[in-house]
Design a protein around this motif. Structure first.
Motif, mmCIF file in Angstrom:
data_model
loop_
_atom_site.group_PDB
_atom_site.id
_atom_site.type_symbol
_atom_site.label_atom_id
_atom_site.label_comp_id
_atom_site.label_asym_id
_atom_site.label_seq_id
_atom_site.Cartn_x
_atom_site.Cartn_y
_atom_site.Cartn_z
ATOM 1 N N PRO A 8 -7.458 -0.942 5.233
ATOM 2 C CA PRO A 8 -6.353 0.019 5.184
ATOM 3 C C PRO A 8 -6.550 1.216 6.115
ATOM 4 C CG PRO A 8 -6.848 -0.748 2.976
ATOM 5 C CD PRO A 8 -7.899 -1.330 3.873
ATOM 6 N N GLU A 12 -6.268 6.355 -4.622
ATOM 7 C CA GLU A 12 -6.442 4.989 -4.162
ATOM 8 C C GLU A 12 -5.248 4.514 -3.341
ATOM 9 O OE1 GLU A 12 -7.425 2.480 -7.495
ATOM 10 O OE2 GLU A 12 -9.282 3.571 -7.907
ATOM 11 N N VAL A 13 -5.539 3.669 -2.364
ATOM 12 C CA VAL A 13 -4.543 3.179 -1.423
ATOM 13 C C VAL A 13 -3.513 2.284 -2.114
ATOM 14 C CG1 VAL A 13 -4.223 1.640 0.561
ATOM 15 C CG2 VAL A 13 -6.033 3.369 0.589
ATOM 16 N N TYR A 14 -3.991 1.430 -3.030
ATOM 17 C CA TYR A 14 -3.094 0.474 -3.678
ATOM 18 C C TYR A 14 -2.572 1.002 -5.013
ATOM 19 C CZ TYR A 14 -4.489 -3.244 -0.449
ATOM 20 O OH TYR A 14 -4.704 -4.010 0.668
ATOM 21 N N LYS A 54 -10.811 4.373 -2.240
ATOM 22 C CA LYS A 54 -11.167 3.004 -2.612
ATOM 23 C C LYS A 54 -11.502 2.891 -4.093
ATOM 24 C CE LYS A 54 -13.831 0.543 0.065
ATOM 25 N NZ LYS A 54 -14.964 0.155 0.952
ATOM 26 N N GLN A 99 -7.234 -9.184 -6.475
ATOM 27 C CA GLN A 99 -6.154 -8.378 -7.038
ATOM 28 C C GLN A 99 -5.889 -8.744 -8.496
ATOM 29 O OE1 GLN A 99 -4.601 -5.829 -5.210
ATOM 30 N NE2 GLN A 99 -3.883 -5.251 -7.237
ATOM 31 N N ARG A 124 -0.588 8.784 1.797
ATOM 32 C CA ARG A 124 -1.941 8.581 1.267
ATOM 33 C C ARG A 124 -3.008 9.363 2.035
ATOM 34 N NH1 ARG A 124 -1.561 2.667 3.449
ATOM 35 N NH2 ARG A 124 -3.233 2.530 5.004
ATOM 36 N N ARG A 159 -11.998 -3.694 -6.858
ATOM 37 C CA ARG A 159 -11.607 -2.703 -5.860
ATOM 38 C C ARG A 159 -12.502 -2.730 -4.622
ATOM 39 N NH1 ARG A 159 -9.882 -0.573 -10.727
ATOM 40 N NH2 ARG A 159 -7.928 0.632 -10.595
ATOM 41 N N ARG A 191 0.833 -1.197 0.000
ATOM 42 C CA ARG A 191 0.000 0.000 0.000
ATOM 43 C C ARG A 191 0.868 1.247 0.000
ATOM 44 N NH1 ARG A 191 -3.231 -2.628 5.029
ATOM 45 N NH2 ARG A 191 -4.657 -3.965 3.858
ATOM 46 N N ARG A 192 0.326 2.335 -0.485
ATOM 47 C CA ARG A 192 1.041 3.602 -0.420
ATOM 48 C C ARG A 192 1.278 3.944 1.051
ATOM 49 N NH1 ARG A 192 -2.695 7.588 -2.386
ATOM 50 N NH2 ARG A 192 -0.965 9.047 -2.495
#
Length: 501
Positions: free
Chosen positions: A351, A29-31, A191, A119, A23, A95, A17-18
């Motif tokens: 997250p 988005e987190v990823y 998200k 994923q 973030r 997502r 994750r960031r």
């Protein structure tokens, strides 16, 4: 054929994750994208299990082992086709869905970690955009029949796309100022960035779907008018009636709100900033609902509560407590309670939880405490036990366990009570059942020529169920209109998630 030894060679791995400090300073988005090497490695973990129970975990009937193996062998174009054969919007589900397919993965039966199905799915979906920009597939011949879809969430959009591709003229009516339903204004950008919705809407528009925003059916347009203008109507208005707690002392204090009000206001701020028009986070009446500098209490332990938590962090809350009525779940599946391949009750760390805040389990709010001016200043909580007696939930407070938590903003994220009471229901001659949903016959009709799908029919549920019901209702409408051939119908109205008997 899948690699039967892949799961022995590779462990389950997700992209990093960031970093949290980065973030929470933006709404992206987190990823980050996972990268082809990682995704091919993870797809290789999908073994040749013989009977893929992941198919049963997913109501869409996604061909998960097929597209995993296509990714493993580098055949991305075929993987895109395989994924889209059962799912109109895999970039949304990849997502947002909590992945019941992963809970049903056969690797979970052997004590291994399941394949990162979700994923892999989102990477295939993003590859589709990169490869052909979501090429439209308009119908070659028009049927001359017209369908109204009321509501533009995932169920309504899935049905609209299926029907348009079958040659019907489809008009989607949405009371908000933009298309997307909860995808647009209920789900935070960290998200689901809204560019993904916009790209799909461009595809649907090119396929002939018409969109009318700012139209409240039952108010701006009557049911009689829709019946006169269209050959069939699909109701897909969602389940937005938030569960409340009016009996709790202090509920009417300023600063106590439904969680969805907070999420919608925050999403509108982000949308306005993207258009170069900064705006404050307020309710429709102008009441501020921003967490900046405030002590926030979120009541509830699910997805909506976690979304509020992430929003509060990004708005700069002074502190956040998330309260859950139930005890802390176990870290791993309890096979006696939730046998594989059913959806297990386990501790789910989103997250947002690693970004800050404190989770408090097995407590209930006894009172929202007034600061003397009609504004909430704290919540008084007590430790509780919860029992089920004859199907009823009995909550018992433990004497002497009461304490106060500071609160300038309280958000109720305790679930939904079905679709909202609204004029269109009476106009179409349908009523809410005991769960607040709209019943249908086996052909998805709520009444003659009026169909229902998604959360409005099922109650608040997962995005995969909404899309599955939208596709199935579209198939029923196609048959009702005398369409040639059959459209895919992954579920029937009585279908339920996997459960232990």
């Amino acid at each position: 054929m899948p690699d039967p030894n892949g799961f022995l060679r590779y462990d389950r791995r997700l992209p990093a994750r960031r970093p949290v400090p980065v973030r929470i300073s933006d709404w992206r988005e987190v990823y980050p994208p996972a990268g082809e090497e990682l995704i091919r490695e993870q797809a290789t973990r999908c073994m040749d299990c013989g009977i893929p129970f992941c198919h049963d975990g997913c109501p869409l009937g996604n061909r998960i082992p097929d597209w995993n193996d296509l990714v493993r062998t580098g055949n991305w174009d075929a993987a895109v086709d395989s994924l889209h054969a059962t799912n109109n919007f895999p970039e949304f589900t990849g997502r947002l869905c909590p992945a019941p397919c992963e809970a049903a993965c056969v690797l979970g039966l052997g004590g291994q970690q399941p394949v990162t199905i979700k994923q892999v799915e989102v990477e295939i979906a993003d590859a589709a955009v990169a490869r052909d920009g979501l090429r439209p597939r308009p119908a070659s011949v028009s049927t001359g029949r017209s369908v109204a879809v009321v509501g533009s969430g995932p169920a309504g959009l899935a049905a609209a796309q299926q029907l348009a591709r079958a040659g019907h003229t489809v008009t989607v009516y949405e009371r908000d100022d933009a298309i997307g339903g909860l995808l647009r204004y209920g789900i935070p950008d960290f998200k689901l960035e809204k560019q993904h919705i916009d790209k799909r809407l461009a595809q649907l528009t090119a396929e002939g779907v018409r969109f009318r925003t700012g139209v409240d059916v039952g108010v701006d347009v009557t049911a009689e008018q829709l019946r006169a203008e269209h050959d069939a109507v699909l109701l897909a208005c969602g389940a937005l009636q938030g569960r409340d707690t009016p009996e709790t002392p202090g509920r009417a204090l300023r600063g106590v709100h439904q969680a969805m009000a907070h999420l919608v206001a925050a999403n509108r701020v982000v949308a306005a900033a993207g258009d170069g028009k900064p705006a404050p986070a307020t309710l429709p009446d102008g009441t501020p609902i921003d967490a900046a500098g405030k002590h926030v209490v979120i009541i509830g332990g699910g997805d909506t509560a976690a979304d509020c938590l992430g929003v509060a962090h990004r708005q700069g809350a002074a502190g956040v407590h998330q309260l859950d009525l139930y005890p802390e779940p176990p870290a791993e599946r309890d096979a006696a309670r939730d046998p594989w391949p059913t959806w297990p009750w386990v501790l789910r760390n989103y997250p947002a939880h690693e970004e800050g805040g404190e989770r408090v389990f097995a407590v209930a709010v006894q009172e929202f405490v007034d600061d003397g001016t009609g504004q909430v200043r704290a919540v008084r909580i007590a430790e509780v036990t919860v029992e089920k007696v004859d199907g009823r939930r009995i909550v018992t407070a433990l004497p002497g366990s009461e304490r106060e938590i500071p609160a300038d903003l309280v958000l109720l994220a305790i679930g939904f009570e079905g679709t909202e009471e609204q004029p269109l229901l009476a106009q179409f001659g349908v009523t809410r059942n005991g769960r607040g949903a709209i019943d249908s016959g086996p052909d998805w009709q709520a009444t003659d020529g009026v169909f229902v799908a998604g959360d409005m029919h099922r109650g608040a549920s997962l995005i995969v169920w909404a899309i599955a019901e939208g596709r199935a209702a579209a198939a029923a409408i196609h048959t009702y209109l005398g369409g040639v051939g059959d459209l895919p119908a992954p579920v029937d109205p009585a279908r339920q998630p996997l459960a232990a008997r």
